[in-house]
Design an enzyme around this catalytic site. Structure first.
Site, PDB file in Angstrom:
ATOM      1  N   ARG A  46       0.853  -1.205   0.000  1.00 29.05           N
ATOM      2  CA  ARG A  46       0.000   0.000   0.000  1.00 29.05           C
ATOM      3  C   ARG A  46       0.882   1.245   0.000  1.00 29.05           C
ATOM      4  O   ARG A  46       0.615   2.217  -0.698  1.00 29.05           O
ATOM      5  CB  ARG A  46      -0.932   0.000   1.233  1.00 29.05           C
ATOM      6  N   LYS A 137     -12.004  14.837   5.196  1.00 26.32           N
ATOM      7  CA  LYS A 137     -13.200  14.365   4.497  1.00 26.32           C
ATOM      8  C   LYS A 137     -14.026  13.403   5.359  1.00 26.32           C
ATOM      9  O   LYS A 137     -13.467  12.606   6.109  1.00 26.32           O
ATOM     10  CB  LYS A 137     -12.790  13.642   3.216  1.00 26.32           C
ATOM     11  N   GLU A 178     -19.123  15.104   2.335  1.00 24.23           N
ATOM     12  CA  GLU A 178     -19.459  14.227   1.200  1.00 24.23           C
ATOM     13  C   GLU A 178     -20.712  13.398   1.466  1.00 24.23           C
ATOM     14  O   GLU A 178     -20.629  12.340   2.080  1.00 24.23           O
ATOM     15  CB  GLU A 178     -18.284  13.281   0.891  1.00 24.23           C
ATOM     16  N   LYS A 220     -18.374  17.813  -1.380  1.00 26.59           N
ATOM     17  CA  LYS A 220     -18.037  16.731  -2.309  1.00 26.59           C
ATOM     18  C   LYS A 220     -19.335  16.040  -2.680  1.00 26.59           C
ATOM     19  O   LYS A 220     -19.951  15.366  -1.842  1.00 26.59           O
ATOM     20  CB  LYS A 220     -17.049  15.743  -1.681  1.00 26.59           C
TER      21      LYS A 220
HETATM   22  P1  13P Z   1     -14.576   7.614  -6.257  1.00 27.96           P
HETATM   23  O1  13P Z   1     -14.230   8.773  -7.178  1.00 27.96           O
HETATM   24  O2  13P Z   1     -13.876   6.340  -6.618  1.00 27.96           O
HETATM   25  O3  13P Z   1     -16.049   7.473  -6.062  1.00 27.96           O
HETATM   26  O4  13P Z   1     -13.964   7.954  -4.827  1.00 27.96           O
HETATM   27  C1  13P Z   1     -14.050   9.231  -4.340  1.00 27.96           C
HETATM   28  C2  13P Z   1     -14.175   9.189  -2.875  1.00 27.96           C
HETATM   29  O5  13P Z   1     -13.404   9.800  -2.164  1.00 27.96           O
HETATM   30  C3  13P Z   1     -15.297   8.432  -2.291  1.00 27.96           C
HETATM   31  O6  13P Z   1     -15.371   8.676  -0.933  1.00 27.96           O
END
Ligand code: 13P
Length: 340
Positions: A46, A137, A178, A220
């Site tokens: 990773r 986030k 988000e 987001k």
């Molecule tokens: P994806 O663009 O693969 O959906 O991932 C963005 C993300 O941070 C989801 O939490």
């Protein structure tokens, strides 16, 4: 940390022609990605994968920030340079995923989830800020299905997002809120529109109640898009128009910027949608990308073929997608550029 610092960081995250690289996959999600390329999901692999991504030459030309997972924020390149230093030197703001994942919502129908992670969050955020993070986030998951989402699920998630956002701003981190409306399912564009609008309205009502500074907040968002299994899925122009209309109806103009997740769209599809919105124009916020899979997919596949030998080739794939999305963020993308 003053409000002005939050506003400045948020503005830098959505600087013209730039967007966010999401590489904050939890260990479980990373396992799935690595399984798909036949690479063992060890801590060192990773690290090596994120090392390849973050040391891509010129990455800062189109990437303003990257969202990391806890483990990655503490890791370093093969020569021992902390990732946060590599990023800062490249003009890329370090971000951190701080939620503890979506879990079944008690008392709700199976499938409805609420994101956990508020307990002890203040202390975790303080440590992340000390480690160099500039933004954080939190992802809420809203699923469209039979009789769902319920208002109870939408509101529980919006409340948690607002509580986390207020805590972030208290320690000087810009919250990237988000609320992801999941693409899986047979629902059509209209259904996605309704659910997305209700989710955003609830979110901004809660952010207001918790005194969150919108000028120091990044949204987001998921796009208003047909479900993956829908019949006759909407085209690029329709998705762009519906998404913009929905955002205009529900997102205050004072929000610092809107970035999109890709959510299972193909890489080129995600770029085309962002570009179409920016070509339409007439909205009050910078509109750019915060893609995970849509930025990483080609690089991941190339790296997976031979992790030791393919670092430069994989980096070229990431640099290309970053450049394409940087153009889309200005409405200057053209599918013809993909082959160039
Ligand atoms: P994806 O663009 O693969 O959906 O991932 C963005 C993300 O941070 C989801 O939490």
């Amino acid at each position: 940390m003053s409000s002005m610092d939050l506003v400045k960081t948020a503005a830098a995250m959505v600087a013209e022609g730039k967007g966010i690289l999401a590489i904050d996959e939890s260990t479980g999600t990373c396992q799935k990605r690595f399984d798909s390329i036949g690479v063992e999901c060890t801590e060192e692999n990773r690290r090596a994968y994120r090392d390849m991504l973050l040391t891509t030459p010129g990455l800062g030309d189109h990437i303003s920030g990257a969202i990391l997972f806890d483990e990655t924020l503490r890791q370093a390149t093969a020569d021992g340079t902390p990732f946060t230093k590599v990023m800062t030197d490249a003009g890329i703001l370090p971000g951190i995923k701080v939620d503890k994942g979506a879990h079944p919502l008690a008392g709700a129908a199976p499938g409805e989830k609420v994101t956990e992670g508020l307990d002890g969050l203040r202390a975790r955020l303080e440590e992340y800020a000390e480690l160099g993070a500039k933004f954080a986030k939190w992802r809420a998951v809203i699923t469209i299905g039979e009789n769902m989402p319920t208002p109870g699920c939408i509101d529980a998630n919006a409340h948690a997002l607002a509580r986390y956002a207020a805590l972030c701003q208290e320690v000087g981190l810009v919250p990237m809120v988000e609320p992801e409306v999941i693409m899986d399912g047979e629902h059509d564009l209209d259904e996605c529109y309704e659910v997305t609008e209700a989710t955003l309205r609830s979110l901004f009502s809660e952010l207001y109640e918790q005194n969150v500074l919108l000028e120091g907040t990044i949204l987001k968002a998921s796009m208003v898009i047909s479900g993956t299994k829908a019949q006759g899925r909407a085209g690029v122009e329709e998705v762009a128009r519906a998404t913009l209309q929905c955002l205009l109806n529900a997102v205050p103009a004072s929000v610092a910027g809107v970035v999109f997740l890709s959510g299972g769209q193909s890489d080129e599809e995600a770029t085309a949608h962002l570009d179409a919105m920016n070509k339409l124009g007439d909205f009050p916020w910078p509109l750019t990308f915060s893609y995970g899979r849509a930025l990483q997919a080609p690089a991941l596949a190339t790296w997976g073929e031979n992790p030791a030998a393919n670092v430069a080739a994989a980096q070229a794939k990431l640099a290309h997608r970053a450049r394409m999305n940087g153009l889309a963020a200005k409405g200057e993308y053209d599918a013809g550029l993909e082959a160039a």
